[in-house]
Scaffold this motif. Structure first.
Motif, PDB file in Angstrom:
ATOM      1  N   ASP A 170       0.825  -1.213   0.000  1.00  0.00           N
ATOM      2  CA  ASP A 170       0.000   0.000   0.000  1.00  0.00           C
ATOM      3  C   ASP A 170       0.856   1.257   0.000  1.00  0.00           C
ATOM      4  N   GLU A 171       1.927   1.257   0.797  1.00  0.00           N
ATOM      5  CA  GLU A 171       2.794   2.442   0.843  1.00  0.00           C
ATOM      6  C   GLU A 171       3.508   2.658  -0.489  1.00  0.00           C
ATOM      7  N   ILE A 172       3.965   1.571  -1.102  1.00  0.00           N
ATOM      8  CA  ILE A 172       4.662   1.710  -2.389  1.00  0.00           C
ATOM      9  C   ILE A 172       3.711   2.209  -3.469  1.00  0.00           C
ATOM     10  N   LEU A 173       2.483   1.696  -3.474  1.00  0.00           N
ATOM     11  CA  LEU A 173       1.508   2.162  -4.463  1.00  0.00           C
ATOM     12  C   LEU A 173       1.166   3.640  -4.246  1.00  0.00           C
ATOM     13  N   GLN A 174       1.087   4.064  -2.987  1.00  0.00           N
ATOM     14  CA  GLN A 174       0.829   5.479  -2.712  1.00  0.00           C
ATOM     15  C   GLN A 174       2.011   6.339  -3.145  1.00  0.00           C
ATOM     16  N   ASN A 175       3.226   5.862  -2.890  1.00  0.00           N
ATOM     17  CA  ASN A 175       4.423   6.583  -3.331  1.00  0.00           C
ATOM     18  C   ASN A 175       4.463   6.681  -4.859  1.00  0.00           C
ATOM     19  N   LEU A 176       4.063   5.591  -5.509  1.00  0.00           N
ATOM     20  CA  LEU A 176       4.012   5.588  -6.971  1.00  0.00           C
ATOM     21  C   LEU A 176       3.038   6.640  -7.482  1.00  0.00           C
ATOM     22  N   GLU A 177       1.872   6.733  -6.880  1.00  0.00           N
ATOM     23  CA  GLU A 177       0.880   7.722  -7.305  1.00  0.00           C
ATOM     24  C   GLU A 177       1.360   9.143  -7.026  1.00  0.00           C
ATOM     25  N   ASP A 178       1.951   9.360  -5.875  1.00  0.00           N
ATOM     26  CA  ASP A 178       2.474  10.699  -5.548  1.00  0.00           C
ATOM     27  C   ASP A 178       3.554  11.106  -6.543  1.00  0.00           C
ATOM     28  N   TYR A 179       4.418  10.153  -6.881  1.00  0.00           N
ATOM     29  CA  TYR A 179       5.492  10.434  -7.828  1.00  0.00           C
ATOM     30  C   TYR A 179       4.934  10.678  -9.223  1.00  0.00           C
ATOM     31  N   ARG A 180       3.903   9.907  -9.593  1.00  0.00           N
ATOM     32  CA  ARG A 180       3.275  10.093 -10.908  1.00  0.00           C
ATOM     33  C   ARG A 180       2.744  11.515 -11.059  1.00  0.00           C
ATOM     34  N   LEU A 181       2.114  12.044 -10.026  1.00  0.00           N
ATOM     35  CA  LEU A 181       1.570  13.397 -10.089  1.00  0.00           C
ATOM     36  C   LEU A 181       2.684  14.432 -10.250  1.00  0.00           C
ATOM     37  N   LYS A 182       3.797  14.222  -9.560  1.00  0.00           N
ATOM     38  CA  LYS A 182       4.937  15.134  -9.709  1.00  0.00           C
ATOM     39  C   LYS A 182       5.494  15.072 -11.136  1.00  0.00           C
ATOM     40  N   LEU A 183       5.552  13.866 -11.698  1.00  0.00           N
ATOM     41  CA  LEU A 183       6.073  13.708 -13.058  1.00  0.00           C
ATOM     42  C   LEU A 183       5.131  14.329 -14.086  1.00  0.00           C
ATOM     43  N   GLU A 184       3.834  14.230 -13.863  1.00  0.00           N
ATOM     44  CA  GLU A 184       2.873  14.866 -14.772  1.00  0.00           C
ATOM     45  C   GLU A 184       3.044  16.383 -14.753  1.00  0.00           C
ATOM     46  N   ASP A 185       3.235  16.946 -13.575  1.00  0.00           N
ATOM     47  CA  ASP A 185       3.476  18.396 -13.468  1.00  0.00           C
ATOM     48  C   ASP A 185       4.783  18.762 -14.165  1.00  0.00           C
ATOM     49  N   LEU A 186       5.798  17.932 -14.006  1.00  0.00           N
ATOM     50  CA  LEU A 186       7.083  18.189 -14.653  1.00  0.00           C
ATOM     51  C   LEU A 186       6.943  18.163 -16.167  1.00  0.00           C
ATOM     52  N   LYS A 207      18.762  14.448  -8.372  1.00  0.00           N
ATOM     53  CA  LYS A 207      17.491  13.732  -8.412  1.00  0.00           C
ATOM     54  C   LYS A 207      16.921  13.849  -9.829  1.00  0.00           C
ATOM     55  N   TYR A 208      16.133  12.871 -10.223  1.00  0.00           N
ATOM     56  CA  TYR A 208      15.620  12.852 -11.595  1.00  0.00           C
ATOM     57  C   TYR A 208      14.872  14.136 -11.946  1.00  0.00           C
ATOM     58  N   ILE A 209      13.936  14.546 -11.109  1.00  0.00           N
ATOM     59  CA  ILE A 209      13.129  15.729 -11.416  1.00  0.00           C
ATOM     60  C   ILE A 209      14.011  16.971 -11.507  1.00  0.00           C
ATOM     61  N   GLU A 210      14.956  17.106 -10.571  1.00  0.00           N
ATOM     62  CA  GLU A 210      15.850  18.268 -10.608  1.00  0.00           C
ATOM     63  C   GLU A 210      16.771  18.208 -11.823  1.00  0.00           C
ATOM     64  N   MET A 211      17.179  17.007 -12.223  1.00  0.00           N
ATOM     65  CA  MET A 211      18.017  16.860 -13.413  1.00  0.00           C
ATOM     66  C   MET A 211      17.286  17.338 -14.656  1.00  0.00           C
ATOM     67  N   VAL A 212      16.024  16.945 -14.799  1.00  0.00           N
ATOM     68  CA  VAL A 212      15.248  17.376 -15.968  1.00  0.00           C
ATOM     69  C   VAL A 212      15.122  18.892 -15.978  1.00  0.00           C
ATOM     70  N   ARG A 213      14.822  19.475 -14.827  1.00  0.00           N
ATOM     71  CA  ARG A 213      14.688  20.943 -14.750  1.00  0.00           C
ATOM     72  C   ARG A 213      16.011  21.632 -15.108  1.00  0.00           C
ATOM     73  N   HIS A 214      17.104  21.112 -14.587  1.00  0.00           N
ATOM     74  CA  HIS A 214      18.416  21.684 -14.895  1.00  0.00           C
ATOM     75  C   HIS A 214      18.654  21.682 -16.401  1.00  0.00           C
ATOM     76  N   ASN A 215      18.426  20.551 -17.040  1.00  0.00           N
ATOM     77  CA  ASN A 215      18.659  20.452 -18.486  1.00  0.00           C
ATOM     78  C   ASN A 215      17.790  21.430 -19.256  1.00  0.00           C
ATOM     79  N   VAL A 216      16.513  21.439 -18.927  1.00  0.00           N
ATOM     80  CA  VAL A 216      15.574  22.297 -19.672  1.00  0.00           C
ATOM     81  C   VAL A 216      15.907  23.769 -19.484  1.00  0.00           C
TER      82      VAL A 216
END
Length: 306
Positions: free
Chosen positions: A156-172, A289-298
């Motif tokens: 349950d915790e991993i699935l919740q973490n997956l969903e939270d991360y998915r929302l951050k990736l969609e915003d990214l 971190k992946y999200i920060e790496m993408v932002r840095h590149n862009v």
């Protein structure tokens, strides 16, 4: 060399069996996960960092296409309860070790999504899927499945973490689209040392050119260099980009060749001014971190092409 690595790996396994255990690498109270790269380290940390201990094989900043396993890496693999790797030939010289015992986070990808025309005019598999955020999301799903199987009590915790991360990736993803669209169309061209940004090109509508193919162990022909120079001059591209895991001298040579044709182009390079392609930044630095790496590149691309 692959035969030597496989023999060495076999010896490590034999020694571990005779001794009963391999040197303690992981915390004893948590299941052990060994990942091949910094991208997967960050992915697993986001999904299940509280429930597993993570070890990484390829150090940040090193070229994974050329990396060869060392004895300590083989110990990490031996000691792991789960091994995760990219697949798509990303790990290059370690593929023979990882494939029989690990899980590739790309194993469920549609084959039609991972092909690209290589500089040799043939279809090649492109391992750099993380530059398409939606493909990266697919990889997180496969990783979460493997982690749930490893620690089912924390499903349950991993699935919740997956969903939270998915929302951050969609915003990214939305953020990246908006920022790339702010570059005038006649300036929207990305020149890099090797062909690591094809997925980025496809996802965000920015043409990409590079003198080298999708792996850094491919040959760079004079024709590839000349074609890239001609493209820069023709499109009047004002900036080209070095990468954190490749030699910036290659881009300086492109600059010199452009100058010989009467066109001045700037090479974006130096600490904090390089694109991350095959590795995240070292821990504690921008882009670790992946999200920060993408932002840095862009941000680096937009600031220098806008």
């Amino acid at each position: 060399m692959r035969k030597v690595i496989k023999v060495l790996f076999t010896m490590i396994l034999m020694i571990g069996s005779l001794a009963g255990t391999v040197s303690p690498i992981f915390a004893e109270d948590k299941p052990a996960v060994t990942v091949s790269s910094s991208f997967l380290y960050d992915m697993v940390d986001n999904l299940a960092g509280d429930f597993v201990t993570i070890e990484m094989i390829i150090p940040t900043g090193e070229d994974p296409h050329l990396y060869e396993a060392r004895p300590q890496d083989l110990q990490k693999i031996k000691a792991a309860d789960l091994v995760l790797y990219h697949g798509l030939h990303f790990e290059g010289k370690m593929a023979d070790i990882l494939e029989p015992i690990g899980i590739a986070v790309t194993e469920n990808f549609d084959p039609s999504e991972v092909g690209v025309m290589d500089n040799d005019s043939g279809m090649a598999v492109d391992p750099h899927f993380w530059f398409d955020i939606h493909l990266y999301q697919e990889a997180t799903i496969r990783a979460s499945e493997a982690l749930i199987e490893l620690v089912p009590d924390h499903k349950d915790e991993i699935l919740q973490n997956l969903e939270d991360y998915r929302l951050k990736l969609e915003d990214l993803d939305k953020e990246v689209k908006e920022k790339i669209a702010s570059i005038p169309e006649d300036s929207r061209y990305l020149i890099t040392p090797h062909d690591a940004f094809n997925y980025f090109s496809r996802a965000y509508g920015i043409p990409v050119r590079a003198p080298q193919g999708v792996t850094t162990d491919s040959e760079v022909s004079n024709k590839d260099i000349d074609d890239t120079v001609d493209f820069i001059v023709e499109k009047q591209i004002k900036a080209i980009f070095a990468e954190s895991t490749t030699d910036p001298a290659r881009m300086e040579k492109l600059k010199e060749a452009c100058a010989a044709k009467g066109f001045e182009v700037e090479v974006i390079r130096g600490e904090g001014q390089e694109l991350f392609s095959d590795s995240l930044a070292p821990e504690g630095q921008e882009g670790d971190k992946y999200i920060e790496m993408v932002r840095h590149n862009v941000d680096l691309i937009v600031d220098n092409l806008k």
